[in-house]
Scaffold this motif. Structure first.
Motif, PDB file in Angstrom:
ATOM      1  N   LYS A   1       1.528   3.183  -3.811  1.00 49.93           N
ATOM      2  CA  LYS A   1       0.298   3.982  -3.749  1.00 49.93           C
ATOM      3  C   LYS A   1       0.073   4.831  -4.994  1.00 49.93           C
ATOM      4  O   LYS A   1      -1.065   5.174  -5.313  1.00 49.93           O
ATOM      5  CB  LYS A   1       0.284   4.849  -2.492  1.00 49.93           C
ATOM      6  CG  LYS A   1       1.454   5.806  -2.356  1.00 49.93           C
ATOM      7  CD  LYS A   1       1.437   6.459  -0.986  1.00 49.93           C
ATOM      8  CE  LYS A   1       2.667   7.334  -0.763  1.00 49.93           C
ATOM      9  NZ  LYS A   1       2.704   7.868   0.610  1.00 49.93           N
TER      10      LYS A   1
ATOM     11  N   ALA B   1      -7.411   4.947  -4.754  1.00 49.20           N
ATOM     12  CA  ALA B   1      -7.616   4.800  -3.313  1.00 49.20           C
ATOM     13  C   ALA B   1      -8.509   3.617  -2.972  1.00 49.20           C
ATOM     14  O   ALA B   1      -8.271   2.908  -1.985  1.00 49.20           O
ATOM     15  CB  ALA B   1      -8.199   6.095  -2.740  1.00 49.20           C
ATOM     16  N   ALA B   2      -9.536   3.386  -3.769  1.00 48.24           N
ATOM     17  CA  ALA B   2     -10.460   2.287  -3.483  1.00 48.24           C
ATOM     18  C   ALA B   2      -9.752   0.931  -3.617  1.00 48.24           C
ATOM     19  O   ALA B   2      -9.915   0.037  -2.772  1.00 48.24           O
ATOM     20  CB  ALA B   2     -11.655   2.355  -4.425  1.00 48.24           C
ATOM     21  N   THR B   3      -8.959   0.776  -4.662  1.00 44.96           N
ATOM     22  CA  THR B   3      -8.234  -0.483  -4.882  1.00 44.96           C
ATOM     23  C   THR B   3      -7.247  -0.741  -3.753  1.00 44.96           C
ATOM     24  O   THR B   3      -7.074  -1.883  -3.305  1.00 44.96           O
ATOM     25  CB  THR B   3      -7.488  -0.441  -6.235  1.00 44.96           C
ATOM     26  OG1 THR B   3      -8.422  -0.197  -7.278  1.00 44.96           O
ATOM     27  CG2 THR B   3      -6.754  -1.752  -6.501  1.00 44.96           C
ATOM     28  N   LEU B   4      -6.631   0.306  -3.246  1.00 43.33           N
ATOM     29  CA  LEU B   4      -5.620   0.172  -2.190  1.00 43.33           C
ATOM     30  C   LEU B   4      -6.193  -0.318  -0.857  1.00 43.33           C
ATOM     31  O   LEU B   4      -5.440  -0.681   0.041  1.00 43.33           O
ATOM     32  CB  LEU B   4      -4.897   1.503  -1.977  1.00 43.33           C
ATOM     33  CG  LEU B   4      -3.901   1.916  -3.072  1.00 43.33           C
ATOM     34  CD1 LEU B   4      -3.465   3.356  -2.881  1.00 43.33           C
ATOM     35  CD2 LEU B   4      -2.695   0.988  -3.106  1.00 43.33           C
ATOM     36  N   GLN B   5      -7.531  -0.348  -0.745  1.00 45.18           N
ATOM     37  CA  GLN B   5      -8.147  -0.850   0.484  1.00 45.18           C
ATOM     38  C   GLN B   5      -8.158  -2.377   0.544  1.00 45.18           C
ATOM     39  O   GLN B   5      -8.398  -2.970   1.590  1.00 45.18           O
ATOM     40  CB  GLN B   5      -9.588  -0.315   0.615  1.00 45.18           C
ATOM     41  CG  GLN B   5      -9.671   1.199   0.734  1.00 45.18           C
ATOM     42  CD  GLN B   5      -8.696   1.762   1.762  1.00 45.18           C
ATOM     43  OE1 GLN B   5      -8.706   1.367   2.935  1.00 45.18           O
ATOM     44  NE2 GLN B   5      -7.843   2.688   1.325  1.00 45.18           N
ATOM     45  N   ASP B   6      -7.881  -3.032  -0.580  1.00 49.74           N
ATOM     46  CA  ASP B   6      -7.855  -4.493  -0.618  1.00 49.74           C
ATOM     47  C   ASP B   6      -6.793  -5.019   0.360  1.00 49.74           C
ATOM     48  O   ASP B   6      -5.715  -4.437   0.501  1.00 49.74           O
ATOM     49  CB  ASP B   6      -7.512  -4.960  -2.044  1.00 49.74           C
ATOM     50  CG  ASP B   6      -7.732  -6.445  -2.248  1.00 49.74           C
ATOM     51  OD1 ASP B   6      -7.181  -7.247  -1.465  1.00 49.74           O
ATOM     52  OD2 ASP B   6      -8.453  -6.808  -3.192  1.00 49.74           O
ATOM     53  N   GLU B   7      -7.097  -6.128   1.022  1.00 46.86           N
ATOM     54  CA  GLU B   7      -6.189  -6.696   2.029  1.00 46.86           C
ATOM     55  C   GLU B   7      -4.821  -7.072   1.484  1.00 46.86           C
ATOM     56  O   GLU B   7      -3.838  -7.102   2.226  1.00 46.86           O
ATOM     57  CB  GLU B   7      -6.843  -7.923   2.682  1.00 46.86           C
ATOM     58  CG  GLU B   7      -7.946  -7.579   3.660  1.00 46.86           C
ATOM     59  CD  GLU B   7      -8.416  -8.791   4.449  1.00 46.86           C
ATOM     60  OE1 GLU B   7      -7.793  -9.866   4.309  1.00 46.86           O
ATOM     61  OE2 GLU B   7      -9.395  -8.660   5.191  1.00 46.86           O
TER      62      GLU B   7
ATOM     63  N   ARG C   1       0.840  -1.214   0.000  1.00 48.54           N
ATOM     64  CA  ARG C   1       0.000   0.000   0.000  1.00 48.54           C
ATOM     65  C   ARG C   1       0.870   1.257   0.000  1.00 48.54           C
ATOM     66  O   ARG C   1       0.609   2.209  -0.734  1.00 48.54           O
ATOM     67  CB  ARG C   1      -0.938  -0.006   1.204  1.00 48.54           C
ATOM     68  CG  ARG C   1      -1.878   1.220   1.270  1.00 48.54           C
ATOM     69  CD  ARG C   1      -2.870   1.116   2.399  1.00 48.54           C
ATOM     70  NE  ARG C   1      -3.809   0.035   2.166  1.00 48.54           N
ATOM     71  CZ  ARG C   1      -3.871  -1.093   2.882  1.00 48.54           C
ATOM     72  NH1 ARG C   1      -3.021  -1.270   3.893  1.00 48.54           N
ATOM     73  NH2 ARG C   1      -4.751  -2.030   2.605  1.00 48.54           N
TER      74      ARG C   1
ATOM     75  N   ASN D   1      -1.868  -4.988   2.359  1.00 43.61           N
ATOM     76  CA  ASN D   1      -1.264  -5.024   3.698  1.00 43.61           C
ATOM     77  C   ASN D   1       0.045  -5.803   3.701  1.00 43.61           C
ATOM     78  O   ASN D   1       0.811  -5.743   4.664  1.00 43.61           O
ATOM     79  CB  ASN D   1      -2.215  -5.698   4.697  1.00 43.61           C
ATOM     80  CG  ASN D   1      -3.481  -4.873   4.930  1.00 43.61           C
ATOM     81  OD1 ASN D   1      -3.462  -3.662   4.815  1.00 43.61           O
ATOM     82  ND2 ASN D   1      -4.577  -5.557   5.249  1.00 43.61           N
TER      83      ASN D   1
END
Length: 250
Positions: A217, A222-228, A213, A231
């Motif tokens: 980045k 931003a939405a795609t970067l929320q995928d686990e 992430r 991490n």
């Protein structure tokens, strides 16, 4: 005879058993056309010239070695390409195999050249500095897994064959060496494009201690970067994971 040139990363094989073992590994895959990279003093070449029904070429940049090889092995007269391997076009119009005791100062570049020729190279058996060999064949989760690992394995199955000690060479290098094999993957890894894969992998491993992430980045919204998956750190992703992410890049 000939002299050794440190500027060209020359460490010539002198151990006949190692040469014979490389040729034995080479013959485990059928081939009709063969390119040797950096024949040097011909330690491996003399065995390769004995192979029957093989169209053989040797790529050597060093003027002195070209003269020595031509004189010592007259059958090489029209088979030597007197250039750097990094600067040549594919030496055959049809698929071919690559073999060599690769100059350590350009060995990673040689792997990337073979990647460029991935549609033409049927197999590669090559000698590398051990740590480079380990990096090429490393699987995800390994400390040495990185850019070269992912990009090579996107197109080739990699296999560590055997270690070679320093005293097998003249002059002895300060590091151990290893022979590995590359074979084209039977099933290609689905990806958006090579360009995206190269960009993603190089960006990720530039900051390998950071999570994906933070390291990547700029490549995803931003939405795609929320995928686990973001991490994770880059060495935790396998080749298929990286390839799948190329479809989600901006």
């Amino acid at each position: 005879m000939y002299t050794l040139k440190k500027s060209l990363g020359q460490h010539f094989l002198k151990d006949e058993s190692v040469c014979q073992r490389i040729v034995a590994e080479l013959q485990k895959q059928p081939f009709q056309r063969l390119v040797e990279v950096g024949p040097g003093g011909g330690a491996l070449t003399k065995y390769l010239l004995e192979l029957k029904a093989v169209d053989f070429k040797a790529v050597e940049i060093d003027d002195e070695k070209v003269k020595y090889l031509s004189k010592t092995y007259p059958q090489l007269a029209d088979k030597i390409i007197h250039k750097s391997f990094l600067d040549i076009e594919p030496p055959f119009a049809e698929p071919f195999t690559v073999v060599g005791n690769f100059p350590y100062n350009i060995s990673t570049q040689i792997v990337f050249k073979i990647m460029e020729w991935k549609g033409a190279v049927e197999c590669m058996v090559g000698m590398f500095q051990k740590e480079v060999a380990e990096r090429i064949v490393a699987r995800h989760g390994s400390k040495v897994y990185g850019v070269t690992s992912v990009l090579t394995q996107a197109w080739f199955d990699t296999e560590y064959l055997f270690q070679v000690d320093e005293d097998a060479f003249n002059p002895p290098p300060k590091v151990k060496s290893a022979v590995i094999r590359l074979l084209p993957r039977k099933e290609p890894v689905p990806m958006h494009s090579e360009k995206r894969l190269f960009n993603l992998v190089k960006t990720a491993f530039q900051q390998r201690r950071k999570t994906l992430r933070n390291a990547c980045k700029g490549l995803f919204d931003a939405a795609t970067l929320q995928d686990e998956i973001f991490n994770k750190r880059p060495e935790q992703l396998n080749v298929a994971d990286f390839a799948a992410l190329t479809f989600r890049m901006q």
